[in-house]
Motif scaffolding. Structure first.
Motif, PDB file in Angstrom:
ATOM      1  N   ILE A   1      41.129  42.164  47.115  1.00 57.79           N
ATOM      2  CA  ILE A   1      39.857  41.573  46.691  1.00 57.79           C
ATOM      3  C   ILE A   1      38.742  42.262  47.462  1.00 57.79           C
ATOM      4  CG2 ILE A   1      38.466  39.474  46.561  1.00 57.79           C
ATOM      5  CD1 ILE A   1      40.854  39.411  44.717  1.00 57.79           C
TER       6      ILE A   1
ATOM      7  N   ARG B   1      46.004  47.141  46.091  1.00 60.20           N
ATOM      8  CA  ARG B   1      45.480  45.955  45.406  1.00 60.20           C
ATOM      9  C   ARG B   1      44.871  45.004  46.431  1.00 60.20           C
ATOM     10  NH1 ARG B   1      50.836  45.908  42.442  1.00 60.20           N
ATOM     11  NH2 ARG B   1      50.452  47.140  40.573  1.00 60.20           N
TER      12      ARG B   1
ATOM     13  N   ASP C   1      42.220  47.654  42.095  1.00 64.05           N
ATOM     14  CA  ASP C   1      43.544  48.269  42.143  1.00 64.05           C
ATOM     15  C   ASP C   1      43.332  49.766  42.297  1.00 64.05           C
ATOM     16  OD1 ASP C   1      46.095  49.213  41.882  1.00 64.05           O
ATOM     17  OD2 ASP C   1      46.519  48.251  39.960  1.00 64.05           O
TER      18      ASP C   1
ATOM     19  N   ARG D   1      38.679  42.054  41.727  1.00 66.02           N
ATOM     20  CA  ARG D   1      40.053  42.427  42.076  1.00 66.02           C
ATOM     21  C   ARG D   1      40.210  43.925  41.820  1.00 66.02           C
ATOM     22  NH1 ARG D   1      42.079  37.826  38.095  1.00 66.02           N
ATOM     23  NH2 ARG D   1      40.044  38.420  37.260  1.00 66.02           N
TER      24      ARG D   1
END
Length: 506
Positions: A392, A390, A404, A402
């Protein structure tokens, strides 16, 4: 005076019908390199401050005078067909939300334009047809499209305005959403619909040579923007996504004008200009070891990394991001200070997390998609770093999104670092290396599983960029794909052979 009521939503997928894996409902729930499926007010937070068409539409000045009614927004990583189950479940929820929002003054949809479902070749056309049937002819429908959209006659017919990105890498997705808001404001103010001119070009354009920062697209897109005027409020040129085996695959032009004659004249002129550049949509491609050797030669005196595009395993074009051709070439050539990413292999990422940093583990890495000419790399790797995946991604393409990637790891073999992830998204941001402890600026060679999007963040740090063709599902030359259903006469490569359908036995 009441504010205009505008329903907003999105359903995006770029379909490579030759790819190994389909897009399931669960893929849309997760989102991959995009936000997960969101509904209602949660949409606003999901797309906020990001390079997404809906974000730009929401933030446009025109929308301040409107009541925006969020419905559903979802996207999945490019792959083979969207399953019938996924398409019908998502479409039903989107249509139900629009129905609940009625009466409406307008509809805005954030679409891709190259969605092929198991049961509908023209995913967006079918979706727009259903929306039109629900809201009626009097409610304007506008949509953003990806520059790689394979536009169909039904898409144009069932909407009032389709407005496409003008950059590849797509750094203007949000800006295109804002252009859509301006277009809808024009439609609401005038109460009229513009004339439409739609043209399909006669050849497929390899995506590796569609970059709008380079010729021929740089000049062509400058001309597209310059064509717009009060009498031609929107002009779009879509290079198309050349890996969808159905009749309407390929580049197109859409022009909206004050009258039909002006729209037709502008569309024909633009098509002629593009057609004159057909031979320019090609470039130099290296085989894996030749590309690595050239990168090593250049790196000897380079002050910045030499970057190789592993273009045929681009997860942004339907690849599974797990082929091993380029990694095997790096090892065979004994490359130094090299890194490659992202390799999608959840099992290997999990094994690295189980053994921990510093452990040496033997893996059969990647190569699990059944791509012809590819196989897993069976070798010992050192676990250099671990991550929850995770982070930015601040570069121009993801635009602060964002991400993941799921449990991730940096694995080292010889002097080569490998980014291993549990979710697919193309290597288009330097943060994807940094998320597992690799500093891209310190590498001599970077191999990115991407075709063009990586250029937005990596071109500024690159000594040079090479394109390599290791085995993978997204052929750098569309003419190498086993086409069966294109419309007759389309050239499958620039200046190449025209497609002739096979004659079915009687």
């Amino acid at each position: 005076m009441s504010h205009p009521r505008i329903a907003v939503g999105g359903f995006l997928h770029e379909t490579n019908t030759f790819a190994p894996s389909q897009a399931t409902y669960e893929d849309f729930l997760r989102g991959g390199g995009a936000p997960p499926l969101s509904e209602g007010e949660a949409i606003f937070d999901a797309v906020a401050a990001s390079n997404i068409g809906l974000c730009g539409f929401i933030d446009a000045p025109e929308t301040r005078a409107w009541t925006l009614i969020p419905t559903l927004w979802t996207a999945a990583s490019p792959s083979a067909h969207v399953t019938q189950d996924a398409f019908e479940r998502i479409a039903a929820r989107l249509l139900a939300a629009i129905d609940e929002a009625m009466p409406l003054d307008g509809v805005y949809l954030d679409l891709h334009g190259a969605m092929v479902a198991q049961h509908f070749d023209d995913g967006e056309g079918e979706l727009l047809r259903r929306v039109r049937a629900l809201v009626g002819e009097g409610v304007p429908i506008v949509a953003t499209l990806d520059l790689h959209g394979n536009v169909t006659p039904m898409m144009v017919e069932q909407s009032d305005m389709l407005i496409a990105y003008r950059t590849y890498p797509h750094v203007d997705m949000a800006a295109t959403g804002a252009r859509c808001a301006a277009a809808l404001a024009m439609l609401l103010a005038s109460g009229q619909r513009p004339a439409k001119a739609f043209r399909q070009l006669g050849f497929l354009m390899p995506i590796a040579w569609q970059c709008t920062a380079e010729e021929p697209c740089r000049s062509l897109y400058a001309e597209v923007a310059a064509m717009e005027s009060e009498s031609l409020p929107s002009v779009s040129f879509l290079t198309g996504f050349p890996a969808a085996d159905f009749a309407d695959c390929g580049p197109s032009v859409i022009v909206y004008g004050a009258d039909q004659a002006r729209a037709d004249e502008a569309a024909d002129a633009l098509v002629s200009r593009i057609a004159a550049q057909e031979s320019a949509f090609a470039g130099q491609v290296f085989d894996p070891e030749a590309g690595v050797r050239e990168a090593m030669r250049l790196a000897e005196r380079a002050m910045k990394p030499v970057i190789i595009a592993d273009t045929q395993d681009n997860p942004g074009a339907g690849g599974d991001s797990d082929t091993m051709g380029m990694l095997k070439a790096l090892i065979a050539c004994r490359a130094q200070r090299a890194a490659i990413g992202n390799v999608f292999d959840p099992a290997s990422a999990s094994a690295a997390h189980e053994t921990g940093v510093g452990a040496v583990i033997r893996l059969a890495l990647g190569g699990h998609s059944g791509v012809a000419g590819d196989s897993p790399l069976e070798a010992a790797f050192t676990v250099e770093a671990l991550s929850d995946g995770r982070f930015i991604a601040p570069g121009p393409y993801y635009g602060g999104g964002r991400l993941d990637m799921g449990p991730s790891a940096c694995l080292r073999i010889d002097d080569i670092c490998v980014v291993v992830v549990s979710r697919k998204a193309q290597m288009a941001d330097q943060a994807m290396y940094r998320s597992v402890g690799i500093e891209p600026l310190e590498q001599a060679i970077l191999v990115n599983k991407s075709s063009v999007h990586f250029r937005a963040d990596f071109a500024p740090i690159a000594e040079t960029i090479l394109v390599c063709a290791a085995p993978g599902p997204m052929a750098v030359d569309p003419g190498a794909l086993p086409w069966k259903r294109l419309r007759p006469g389309v050239r499958t490569s620039p200046s190449g052979q025209a497609f002739v359908p096979a004659i079915e036995p009687a």
